[in-house]
Motif scaffolding. Structure first.
Motif, PDB file in Angstrom:
ATOM      1  N   HIS A  94      36.019  32.426  53.332  1.00 59.71           N
ATOM      2  CA  HIS A  94      35.928  33.686  54.054  1.00 59.71           C
ATOM      3  C   HIS A  94      35.655  33.416  55.525  1.00 59.71           C
ATOM      4  N   VAL A  95      36.186  34.277  56.356  1.00 55.87           N
ATOM      5  CA  VAL A  95      36.081  34.101  57.806  1.00 55.87           C
ATOM      6  C   VAL A  95      34.630  34.018  58.276  1.00 55.87           C
ATOM      7  N   ALA A  98      33.637  30.333  57.957  1.00 51.98           N
ATOM      8  CA  ALA A  98      34.618  29.332  58.375  1.00 51.98           C
ATOM      9  C   ALA A  98      34.028  28.348  59.386  1.00 51.98           C
ATOM     10  N   PRO A 143      39.381  24.917  57.849  1.00 43.97           N
ATOM     11  CA  PRO A 143      40.082  25.819  56.933  1.00 43.97           C
ATOM     12  C   PRO A 143      41.544  25.975  57.350  1.00 43.97           C
ATOM     13  N   LEU A 146      42.018  31.639  56.280  1.00 36.44           N
ATOM     14  CA  LEU A 146      40.797  32.426  56.355  1.00 36.44           C
ATOM     15  C   LEU A 146      40.948  33.657  55.471  1.00 36.44           C
ATOM     16  N   GLN A 148      39.829  37.312  53.774  1.00 40.31           N
ATOM     17  CA  GLN A 148      39.149  38.554  54.120  1.00 40.31           C
ATOM     18  C   GLN A 148      39.295  39.539  52.974  1.00 40.31           C
TER      19      GLN A 148
END
Length: 258
Positions: A94-95, A98, A143, A146, A148
């Motif tokens: 997940h961002v 990251a 990563p 990413l 979301q």
């Protein structure tokens, strides 16, 4: 003094749950914190949910099962889930976490020695000669994807929706198969002591996450720790947590420690 424990013959064990699903565990690591690593075989792509500590080669262990493109996902950046992510060519998180993965952030990953989460006594046998817990660190990894809320991972014959479910950590996710009502939950929910007082944890956010999940149709939960469970236990775990944590003053009264 070097650790005098024996070096293991094999670090991982794989259990086939059904024709398209495998659960991998780290045999000689502390059962209380041993993560479930899930390999989902798809028609055109495979998913690996979580990668363990990274002290032995998961990619090599899985080589005979990997016959198509693979996306390795960390349900969150904690060391027992993201430690082996660096091994894989395609890796996602997940961002919100990251940067912690990119930087190899031992604080966010909970493996900074000051936390006491990685100790020699947690290893019944050694992953390799000379291993010591004090030298353990999170492998940094860039990563390649990413994740979301609302992203869909299409395997050809089944699809998973990314659910962003913070509380345990800021970037916790679960993968939801709406057709089969299956949830790969990482550390969002499992049948054991739920940790909500870690660096990055937030109890009010965890409460919001569970209130959301109570409305999600579920038949089976494949969690990040301990045993798989079904709909009734899923609802019971959340109800018990919400009853405890909604009490005024409760979140600050008990400190969860390693």
């Amino acid at each position: 003094m070097l650790n005098s424990k024996p070096v293991c013959d094999r670090w991982f064990a794989t259990h086939q749950v059904n024709p398209g699903l495998y659960c991998i565990g780290e045999l000689h690591y502390w059962e209380w914190n041993r993560a479930n690593l899930w390999l989902i075989k798809g028609q055109k792509q495979d998913l690996l949910i979580d990668t363990g500590l990274g002290v032995a080669s998961l990619r090599q262990h899985l080589a005979s099962l990997l016959d198509k493109p693979l996306l390795a996902i960390a349900s969150h950046v904690h060391f027992d889930h993201a430690g082996g992510l660096h091994e894989f060519d395609h890796r996602a998180i997940h961002v919100a976490e990251a940067e912690a993965l990119r930087a190899g952030d031992n604080h966010m990953a909970l493996c900074d020695p000051k936390f006491g989460w990685v100790l020699d006594e947690h290893f019944e046998q050694l992953p390799y000669a000379g291993f010591t817990a004090m030298e353990y660190t999170l492998h940094s990894a860039e990563p390649t994807q990413l994740l979301q809320e609302g992203d869909v991972l299409d395997l050809g014959d089944r699809a998973f929706e990314v659910l962003h479910l913070p509380g345990h950590s800021p970037g916790c996710i679960a993968l939801y198969d709406a057709k089969n009502q299956e949830l790969f939950s990482g550390d969002v929910i499992y049948d054991g002591d739920l940790l909500d007082q870690l660096p990055g944890s937030d109890i009010p956010t965890y409460i919001d996450t569970y209130e959301r999940l109570q409305k999600l149709p579920i038949e089976t939960v494949y969690p990040g720790h301990y045993a798989t469970f079904g709909r009734d236990r899923y609802q019971q775990i959340m109800a018990e947590y919400l009853e405890a944590k909604r009490q005024p003053g409760c979140p600050g009264e008990v400190r969860v420690t390693a």
